[in-house]
Design an enzyme around this catalytic site. Structure first.
Site, PDB file in Angstrom:
ATOM      1  N   CYS B  86      10.601   1.438   4.360  1.00 14.43           N
ATOM      2  CA  CYS B  86       9.311   0.926   4.831  1.00 14.43           C
ATOM      3  C   CYS B  86       9.286  -0.598   4.948  1.00 14.43           C
ATOM      4  O   CYS B  86       8.313  -1.157   5.447  1.00 14.43           O
ATOM      5  CB  CYS B  86       8.188   1.392   3.914  1.00 14.43           C
ATOM      6  SG  CYS B  86       8.110   3.182   3.772  1.00 14.43           S
ATOM      7  N   HIS B 338       0.988   3.713   9.509  1.00 13.76           N
ATOM      8  CA  HIS B 338       2.258   3.228   8.980  1.00 13.76           C
ATOM      9  C   HIS B 338       3.427   3.693   9.845  1.00 13.76           C
ATOM     10  O   HIS B 338       4.169   4.596   9.459  1.00 13.76           O
ATOM     11  CB  HIS B 338       2.411   3.734   7.533  1.00 13.76           C
ATOM     12  CG  HIS B 338       3.590   3.195   6.812  1.00 13.76           C
ATOM     13  ND1 HIS B 338       4.222   2.020   7.142  1.00 13.76           N
ATOM     14  CD2 HIS B 338       4.274   3.692   5.741  1.00 13.76           C
ATOM     15  CE1 HIS B 338       5.227   1.817   6.311  1.00 13.76           C
ATOM     16  NE2 HIS B 338       5.298   2.817   5.459  1.00 13.76           N
TER      17      HIS B 338
END
Lengths: 501, 425
Positions: B86, B338
């Site tokens: 991430c 995201h």
């Protein structure tokens, strides 16, 4: 057949049951013990073996001791101590008695099952593995063990999942496992064994789901004819008469009228193992017989008849040691740790006493479709890593003593590359947890648990499925071998977290 | 200093379920937006970096720098794919900064992009833990489950974080409702958050960020080459690897109350930027709120408060619209969504927008210093960047960029952050 000594019997009866609806719909006897969704023939076998002398409890004590030691370079073998069943070498050399193994029909190969048992430390490397056919029973096991020169270990596993719908619909069969250490007659003696064969196939008894038979036919045609003849045969082989028996344990796939058969055979009692409605039920029969021997005390005898088309039978006679320091099928969960460190004969024990969990219709339906090949897996990675993961073998830094699991090539505390293989404890304390509803498990939510292991190292994995309550931070827990999932058609086993005690 | 690296252009696509756009469309739109924002063309760019974490969720696009070079027609120049879970986007920025500091290029383009919705959430991340990964070590683990472990540990050690988690969700959704680029532009109530279905432990549906399609881009150069331009200095940027991916939860060093990777990256980035008291010295923070509990522990790991004080910090309103340090004024991952490889770049775009006074209704008055923070994997690694406004003069009344429509959508397809797009370039 020469008399065969039984030094010890350990058993495991899982705690899953069908709910009321399914019990009625499938005509399954109330209280039939079923394997949980993460249990199978291997895990049942594992639970039974770990309770034998030198099994899990001795191993746990040894591991804790090793973990407390200051020296590094501990090898896997060094932690394995007392008990003639326990692995003492890492080179694959046989160091344990022959293992006679009866597994139910399914997707497990005997050698792979034994390999997993050895890897998890509940049994040493057997001098030989002798798989028995899946329709073999206690009679065949004892007959074979009696012809071996030395001690041996026998394992009987009864296991079938509930089959509820479609062409395979039928009653559930009981699940149980029994491990027998043959040798010194400390617990009992097999005084006789006999078998009868019939010119037919016994699919209704040994098939995966069982085919319901008319109970009247079974009683009149099978129990009356075959059973009576078999009882006479085995008593003759044992040099006993019905007057010597405390009773007869019968498995025949249908409920019997015990008083009627006790009168018919002129014995004080006839018992059936609980829930043995269908499928091979040798383990349940043995555990029931041992429990009855304990009730009646040293010198008492019990005949065990396992009937189908034909059948096999044994006569067991209780030894003086049957009353010594043992638990019976009043059962306890995790009690295998009680007197284990003392070693020696502990008689019989059956682990598990827990509020039953139930299969409802949805769960059972999902389980019925469990035979897919599943996702991809890496056979190479399994071969490379599973011996250590199943040990469970971690690493201990030779420089700072930090213990880690899984074993890594570098110490995460000090950066040293001097990390030696180190057995980690299978007990510990819950550091944290989370009940995950997203993970695509076949039977609902999965509680994931982080455990700080006694003696060092940390474990992360799933909780067992039949916990009476969700785990919380601070719970004392132990690791038990369970089936994680199936991938490429291969069963994958790993440790799961269970309440300790 | 002349060798400082500065952002001179920043842009982002709208985030969401972009079923009409492919991966190439997204990276092209973001890159063109950032170049337009900088007043440059692709010919000015010497090298590019592409942050892309899980290329295999979408046709293997994002597997290499080619996935950026080809849509831009950027031939003959180095384009590098960066993957760091991430934190892929922020780590791509870090590598561009390193290249500029090392003078291996003069103008760098950084794009972060991920296309996740075409396969759906269960087909992308959750199922990867089932179908892929380690044969046994990863079985049962999901993203909410990883952070559920933290929430349960936090509750056992410091007390129930539920109210704080709810406050994070309400705050970030309120910001997201004002952000034209956010995936979720809808405020949520406390009651809605706390009655949402549970995913793992105390983490419910409204405690979780969505998986999203989107891309964001930056143009960077050295300060010496940006004289007279509106610019934001990358005053500090650091990455820390700490834990394994499959073994993160078995590390005996982890206190399970936060992430050492963030703590280490923050220490390093703060040291570079001269930050000693972030609560006092920083105006805006874009941090990794993949789940609401993550924002709470990130406060602590980033030094905005002490251990166990994250709950009180958010409940006090200090990180909200009227607080001393505004956190996730974009709406965060929680509302923006995201798209993994894009997130770190998107965060930086949002910090830059704040520093350049173009955050519209979400603008923090006088913002001069901001932090972007991304956490990768199950806490395995983290990146932290500190940015400061380096424009010749702060623009109180920013002008509208050429080509920006009244609805905030520029001709190049990127979406302006607020009601106006400032440019002094």
């Amino acid at each position: 057949m020469r008399e065969l000594g039984i030094a010890e019997v350990a058993g495991y009866v899982p705690s899953y049951r069908l709910d009321d609806y399914l019990t009625r719909e499938t005509a399954t006897p109330v209280g039939t013990a079923l394997a949980g969704p993460d249990e199978d023939a291997f895990t049942l076998l594992w639970e039974a073996l770990r309770s034998l002398t030198g099994g899990d409890a001795d191993r746990a004590a040894a591991a804790t001791s090793a973990g407390a030691g200051a020296a590094g370079n501990t090898t896997v073998g060094e932690r394995e101590t007392a008990g003639d069943l326990v692995a003492g070498a890492t080179d694959g050399a046989a160091d344990a008695p022959p293992l006679l193994l009866r597994l139910p029909a399914g997707d497990l190969e005997s050698r792979a099952v034994v390999a997993h048992a050895v890897a998890t430390g509940v049994v040493g490397t057997p001098a030989a593995v002798v798989p028995l056919a899946d329709d073999a029973g206690l009679g065949e096991l004892c007959a074979l063990a009696a012809r071996l020169d030395g001690p041996s270990v026998g394992v009987l596993v009864d296991h079938a999942r509930p089959a509820l719908h479609g062409p395979h619909a039928g009653p559930a069969s009981a699940a149980a496992a029994a491990a027998v250490r043959f040798g010194e007659p400390a617990l009992a003696t097999v005084t006789g064994a006999a078998s009868r064969v019939a010119l037919t196939f016994d699919r209704w008894r040994t098939g995966p789901s069982g085919i319901a038979l008319d109970p009247r036919f079974v009683e009149v045609a099978l129990v009356a004819a075959e059973g009576s003849a078999l009882l006479a045969d085995v008593l003759k082989a044992a040099g006993r008469t019905t007057a010597d028996l405390a009773g007869v344990v019968v498995t025949c796939g249908v409920p019997l009228r015990p008083r009627a058969w006790a009168a018919q055979w002129d014995v004080p009692a006839v018992w059936q193992a609980p829930g043995t409605r269908a499928g091979a039920a040798a383990a349940a029969a043995l555990l029931t017989a041992v429990a009855r021997l304990r009730e009646h005390g040293p010198g008492s005898s019990v005949a065990v008849l396992e009937l189908g088309w034909g059948g096999s039978a044994v006569v067991l006679t209780a030894a003086d040691g049957i009353a010594n320091g043992a638990t019976d099928d009043a059962t306890h969960n995790g009690g295998a740790t009680g007197d284990a460190a003392a070693g020696g004969t502990r008689g019989s024990r059956v682990v598990r006493e827990r509020a039953p969990q139930t299969y409802g219709l949805g769960a059972a339906g999902r389980l019925a479709s469990r035979d897919s090949t599943g996702p991809w897996t890496s056979p190479a990675e399994l071969r490379r890593e599973m011996p250590s993961l199943l040990g469970p073998t971690g690493g201990r830094c030779a420089d700072c003593g930090t213990v880690a699991f899984p074993r890594a090539g570098v110490c995460e505390a000090c950066g040293s590359f001097a990390v030696d293989a180190h057995p980690v404890s299978r007990t510990g304390t819950v550091a944290t947890h989370s009940v995950d509803t997203l993970f695509d498990a076949p039977d609902g939510s999965v509680q994931m648990v982080v455990v700080d292991l006694d003696g060092g190292g940390r474990f992360f994995g799933q909780a067992v499925r039949d916990l009476p309550r969700a785990l919380v931070v601070g719970d004392r827990v132990r690791l038990v071998a369970r089936r994680l999932h199936t991938a490429l058609g291969l069963p994958h086993y790993f440790w799961k977290v269970d309440l300790d005690g | 200093m002349d060798d400082d690296v500065v952002v001179i252009g920043a842009a982002s696509t709208a985030f969401g379920e972009l079923f009409d756009d492919g991966y190439a469309d997204l990276v092209r739109r973001a890159a063109r937006g950032a170049l337009d924002d900088a007043g440059l063309t692709l010919a000015d760019v010497d090298a590019a970096w592409l942050g892309a974490a899980f290329a295999y969720t979408y046709s293997d696009e994002g597997n290499a720098g080619t996935s950026l070079a080809e849509p831009l027609g950027m031939r003959g120049k180095p384009v590098t794919r960066v993957a760091a879970y991430c934190a892929s986007g922020l780590d791509a920025i870090r590598q561009a900064v390193a290249a500029l500091r090392g003078r291996t290029c003069d103008v760098a383009l950084v794009v972060g992009a991920e296309k996740m919705r075409d396969v759906g959430p269960r087909g992308s991340l959750v199922m990867q833990h089932v179908d892929r990964g380690h044969p046994v070590l990863s079985k049962g683990r999901t993203a909410p489950g990883i952070f559920g472990l933290v929430a349960e540990r936090y509750a056992a050690v410091y007390g129930d974080p539920r109210a704080a988690m709810t406050a994070v969700a309400v705050k970030n959704h309120a910001y997201g409702a004002l952000n034209p680029r956010a995936h979720f532009r809808k405020a949520v109530s406390r009651q809605q958050v706390e009655s949402a279905p549970l995913l793992s432990g105390p983490i419910g549906l409204l405690d979780a960020c969505p998986t999203t399609d989107g891309a964001a881009a930056l143009v960077l150069t050295r300060a010496a080459d940006a004289r007279g331009r509106r610019a934001a200095t990358v005053a500090g940027i650091a990455m820390s690897n700490d834990l394994g991916y499959f073994t993160a939860n078995t590390s005996v060093r982890s206190d399970l109350l936060g992430f050492d990777s963030t703590r280490a990256a923050a220490r390093s980035a703060y040291a570079q930027a001269g930050v000693t008291d972030p609560l006092d010295q920083v105006d805006v923070v874009e941090l990794h709120d993949c789940f609401t509990i993550t924002e709470v522990v990130n406060y602590e790991d980033l030094g905005l408060c002490g251990p166990g004080e994250g709950r009180d910090l958010v409940l006090s309103g200090a990180t909200g619209p009227d607080g001393a340090i505004r956190v996730n004024t974009s709406g965060g991952l929680k509302a923006c969504g995201h798209p993994i490889g894009a997130t770190g770049v998107r965060m930086t775009v949002d910090v830059v927008d704040q520093l350049w006074g173009r955050a519209g209704e979400r603008q923090a008055p006088g913002a001069r210093r901001g932090i972007a923070h991304a956490l990768g994997g199950p806490g395995s690694l983290a990146c932290v960047a500190v940015l400061t406004d380096a424009s010749p003069a702060a623009t109180d009344e920013p002008t509208t960029a050429a080509g920006t429509a009244a609805n905030g959508t520029a001709a190049n397809g990127t979406v302006a952050n607020g009601s106006a797009v400032g440019t002094t370039a």
